[in-house]
Design a protein around this motif. Sequence first.
Motif, PDB file in Angstrom:
ATOM      1  N   LEU A   1       0.821  -1.203   0.000  1.00  0.00           N
ATOM      2  CA  LEU A   1       0.000   0.000   0.000  1.00  0.00           C
ATOM      3  C   LEU A   1       0.858   1.257   0.000  1.00  0.00           C
ATOM      4  O   LEU A   1       1.910   1.314   0.630  1.00  0.00           O
ATOM      5  N   ALA A   2       0.396   2.249  -0.711  1.00  0.00           N
ATOM      6  CA  ALA A   2       0.955   3.598  -0.649  1.00  0.00           C
ATOM      7  C   ALA A   2      -0.210   4.529  -0.398  1.00  0.00           C
ATOM      8  O   ALA A   2      -1.371   4.185  -0.664  1.00  0.00           O
ATOM      9  N   ASP A   3       0.072   5.698   0.161  1.00  0.00           N
ATOM     10  CA  ASP A   3      -1.007   6.664   0.363  1.00  0.00           C
ATOM     11  C   ASP A   3      -1.628   7.002  -0.988  1.00  0.00           C
ATOM     12  O   ASP A   3      -0.936   7.367  -1.932  1.00  0.00           O
ATOM     13  N   GLY A   4      -2.939   6.871  -1.080  1.00  0.00           N
ATOM     14  CA  GLY A   4      -3.632   7.057  -2.348  1.00  0.00           C
ATOM     15  C   GLY A   4      -4.013   5.749  -3.011  1.00  0.00           C
ATOM     16  O   GLY A   4      -4.798   5.734  -3.958  1.00  0.00           O
ATOM     17  N   LYS A   5      -3.456   4.624  -2.533  1.00  0.00           N
ATOM     18  CA  LYS A   5      -3.837   3.304  -3.015  1.00  0.00           C
ATOM     19  C   LYS A   5      -4.905   2.734  -2.079  1.00  0.00           C
ATOM     20  O   LYS A   5      -4.849   2.948  -0.859  1.00  0.00           O
TER      21      LYS A   5
ATOM     22  N   ARG B   1       3.760   0.777   5.217  1.00  0.00           N
ATOM     23  CA  ARG B   1       4.782   1.806   5.083  1.00  0.00           C
ATOM     24  C   ARG B   1       4.240   3.108   4.514  1.00  0.00           C
ATOM     25  O   ARG B   1       4.976   4.074   4.391  1.00  0.00           O
ATOM     26  N   ALA B   2       2.947   3.128   4.148  1.00  0.00           N
ATOM     27  CA  ALA B   2       2.336   4.384   3.700  1.00  0.00           C
ATOM     28  C   ALA B   2       2.160   5.282   4.925  1.00  0.00           C
ATOM     29  O   ALA B   2       1.371   4.958   5.821  1.00  0.00           O
ATOM     30  N   PRO B   3       2.882   6.402   5.028  1.00  0.00           N
ATOM     31  CA  PRO B   3       2.922   7.150   6.289  1.00  0.00           C
ATOM     32  C   PRO B   3       1.579   7.690   6.756  1.00  0.00           C
ATOM     33  O   PRO B   3       1.256   7.625   7.944  1.00  0.00           O
ATOM     34  N   ILE B   4       0.782   8.226   5.844  1.00  0.00           N
ATOM     35  CA  ILE B   4      -0.505   8.795   6.255  1.00  0.00           C
ATOM     36  C   ILE B   4      -1.448   7.679   6.689  1.00  0.00           C
ATOM     37  O   ILE B   4      -2.091   7.763   7.741  1.00  0.00           O
ATOM     38  N   LEU B   5      -1.541   6.634   5.899  1.00  0.00           N
ATOM     39  CA  LEU B   5      -2.408   5.513   6.260  1.00  0.00           C
ATOM     40  C   LEU B   5      -1.962   4.897   7.580  1.00  0.00           C
ATOM     41  O   LEU B   5      -2.791   4.539   8.425  1.00  0.00           O
ATOM     42  N   HIS B   6      -0.647   4.758   7.767  1.00  0.00           N
ATOM     43  CA  HIS B   6      -0.145   4.184   9.008  1.00  0.00           C
ATOM     44  C   HIS B   6      -0.607   5.010  10.210  1.00  0.00           C
ATOM     45  O   HIS B   6      -1.046   4.458  11.225  1.00  0.00           O
TER      46      HIS B   6
ATOM     47  N   ALA C   1      10.043  -1.330 -12.091  1.00  0.00           N
ATOM     48  CA  ALA C   1       9.929  -0.236 -11.144  1.00  0.00           C
ATOM     49  C   ALA C   1       8.548  -0.248 -10.526  1.00  0.00           C
ATOM     50  O   ALA C   1       7.623  -0.826 -11.058  1.00  0.00           O
ATOM     51  N   PRO C   2       8.365   0.391  -9.388  1.00  0.00           N
ATOM     52  CA  PRO C   2       7.066   0.422  -8.761  1.00  0.00           C
ATOM     53  C   PRO C   2       6.073   1.266  -9.519  1.00  0.00           C
ATOM     54  O   PRO C   2       6.426   1.983 -10.447  1.00  0.00           O
ATOM     55  N   ALA C   3       4.834   1.207  -9.071  1.00  0.00           N
ATOM     56  CA  ALA C   3       3.781   2.004  -9.673  1.00  0.00           C
ATOM     57  C   ALA C   3       4.066   3.487  -9.472  1.00  0.00           C
ATOM     58  O   ALA C   3       4.890   3.859  -8.669  1.00  0.00           O
ATOM     59  N   PRO C   4       3.361   4.396 -10.215  1.00  0.00           N
ATOM     60  CA  PRO C   4       3.610   5.811 -10.041  1.00  0.00           C
ATOM     61  C   PRO C   4       3.409   6.220  -8.591  1.00  0.00           C
ATOM     62  O   PRO C   4       2.449   5.820  -7.965  1.00  0.00           O
ATOM     63  N   ARG C   5       4.306   7.044  -8.056  1.00  0.00           N
ATOM     64  CA  ARG C   5       4.165   7.497  -6.685  1.00  0.00           C
ATOM     65  C   ARG C   5       3.029   8.507  -6.606  1.00  0.00           C
ATOM     66  O   ARG C   5       2.846   9.336  -7.491  1.00  0.00           O
ATOM     67  N   ARG C   6       2.280   8.458  -5.545  1.00  0.00           N
ATOM     68  CA  ARG C   6       1.196   9.406  -5.347  1.00  0.00           C
ATOM     69  C   ARG C   6       1.580  10.328  -4.197  1.00  0.00           C
ATOM     70  O   ARG C   6       1.463   9.976  -3.032  1.00  0.00           O
ATOM     71  N   ALA C   7       2.118  11.483  -4.530  1.00  0.00           N
ATOM     72  CA  ALA C   7       2.568  12.403  -3.490  1.00  0.00           C
ATOM     73  C   ALA C   7       1.413  13.284  -3.054  1.00  0.00           C
ATOM     74  O   ALA C   7       0.503  13.587  -3.830  1.00  0.00           O
ATOM     75  N   ARG C   8       1.426  13.718  -1.808  1.00  0.00           N
ATOM     76  CA  ARG C   8       0.382  14.589  -1.297  1.00  0.00           C
ATOM     77  C   ARG C   8       0.478  15.930  -1.994  1.00  0.00           C
ATOM     78  O   ARG C   8       1.540  16.556  -2.025  1.00  0.00           O
TER      79      ARG C   8
END
Length: 590
Positions: free
Chosen positions: A321-325, A395-400, A440-447
């Motif tokens: 998971l990443a923030d936005g996923k 490891r998604a900081p906001i979700l965590h 490479a990983p999926a596109p990063r979703r930055a805040r």
Amino acid sequence: MIPNDFIQTLLARVDIVDVIDRYVPLKKAGANYAACCPFHSEKSPSFTVSPTKQFFHCFGCGAHGTAIGFLMDYGGKPFPDAVAELARDAGLEVPRDERPGERERREASATLTELLLAAAHFYRAQLKDSPRAIAYLKKRGLTGEIAARFGLGYAPDAWQSLLKVFPEYEDPRLEAAGLVFAGDADKRYDRFRDRIMFPIHDHRGHVIGFGGRVIDAGEPKYLNSPETPVFSKGRELYGLFHARSAIRDAGKVVVVEGYMDVVALAQHGIGYAVATLGTATTLTHVQKLFRQTDTVVYCFDGDAAGRRAAWRALENTLAALADGKNARFLFLPDGDDPDDFVRKRGRAAFEDALAAATPLSEFLFDELAAKHPPVSAEGQAALAQAAKGYLADVRAPILHAVLRRRLAELAGLAEAELRTLLGAAGEPNATAVPVEPEAAPAPRRARPSGGSRRPSPSLARRLLEALLMQPSLASAVDLQNADDGTAEGKALAAVVDTLREHALSTPAIIQRFAGTSHENAIVAALEAAEDGLTVEDAEAILRDGSARLVAQRGAREIDRILETPLASMSEADKAALRRWRTTPKPPPAG
């Protein structure tokens, strides 16, 4: 392996504006080009492409990368295929640093896919001549059009029907491809007999295996190809090759348990479904899916087996998971599978059920609370103890942070207190998530940045911006010990070290650090960097910054000396302190 110097040459040869414009029409917007983002829905353009930086970035969702990264993220291509496509367009041949035996393995794999394709053609032809198999598919509501789209076939009820395709039936490659197996006394037989055949395709559309379903009663109901040099159940997803465009259009993907579910949903206009291949959802599966879309919906039976499968999927999704996923879970009622559900109730009802699916966070805490009801002090403690390992995987900081706050509420603790009690075990696991080779990983979703005021960039950030825009200056300016402990400082030091060994361009630096711990700092610096920064201006920034780095290091050393009692101070420290007191100080950075 593709040599890094070829990647550098390739990125210097192609123009990212031309590459992206083939897929997403771009319009000139000042020094850059703009469009509505292809990675998320929006009404006004926030997707920009810089011809100077050879870099794309969306200010809405944070997607970013080079021309190679765009082909990977937009087209779902693995790294080697994206490179090969760009090289073909640029008139270049991709070289390879081949390990011993790699060429032989690649040629053997190509041979196996040729055999599997020939078998697929045979099974498809046999379906046309089998009224019983055709009647079965019609009974399941499938049309000839959808059967042709997925290449469905039929394996005859005979021990060696593949002899008609492969006269050299004893060829060991047939066994290596999983088409035949050796029985008693080394007698060979077809692996698939009297089954509806579902070809399994890789990301390039090559047939790499089969799933066979019995028509009448029989066990096993589904029989898959064995693990082979070209097929691994833990890495492949049935239907993904066919579903990619539908996934992009729908903005989500549905993961189901069976081949027939995928085909039946496609028959009813839901073309964004894929299936695991008789195995639990793996981390590699999840990474593949999140490269295609931001939302994954797992659809399982509501029985005990379905919930176990869902929990296994949750465990392997947390780390990806990443923030936005987003991941959600749909449990179908009354023992229905997706095939039954969509045939009984239709497409609209199924899509309504998808929209109401349970978010991963809710499923996580519901399951943990069911095992450890937080109705007593002991239950609350047990719940917190059970949850900490799962939180560490996120490891998604906001979700965590949100999950930790929710756990604190359930456990009846203040969030700061819970954080102290959990300690390192409740913090995000810093171990890197493994990704597929050369992917490479999926596109990063930055805040998205908020507010009109932006803080002044740090010294390390300004140096990183200048170096990214003019990488050739790395050898002309002394940037030793650039790491000041910040994310920007660590990224700056890493870029400097790399440029000492390799003369890289700006896009080559971005590609080199994609997927590393320095990527976010590098991308943020590049986004903020001035497009027209000249070599002279960049050199002035770097030389001034280098001097300030030296001054900062000296100041830190003086701080250390001043904290040392005079009686314990060494002669060298005393001399350094005297020099510092008599040396003119530079003006503060501004």
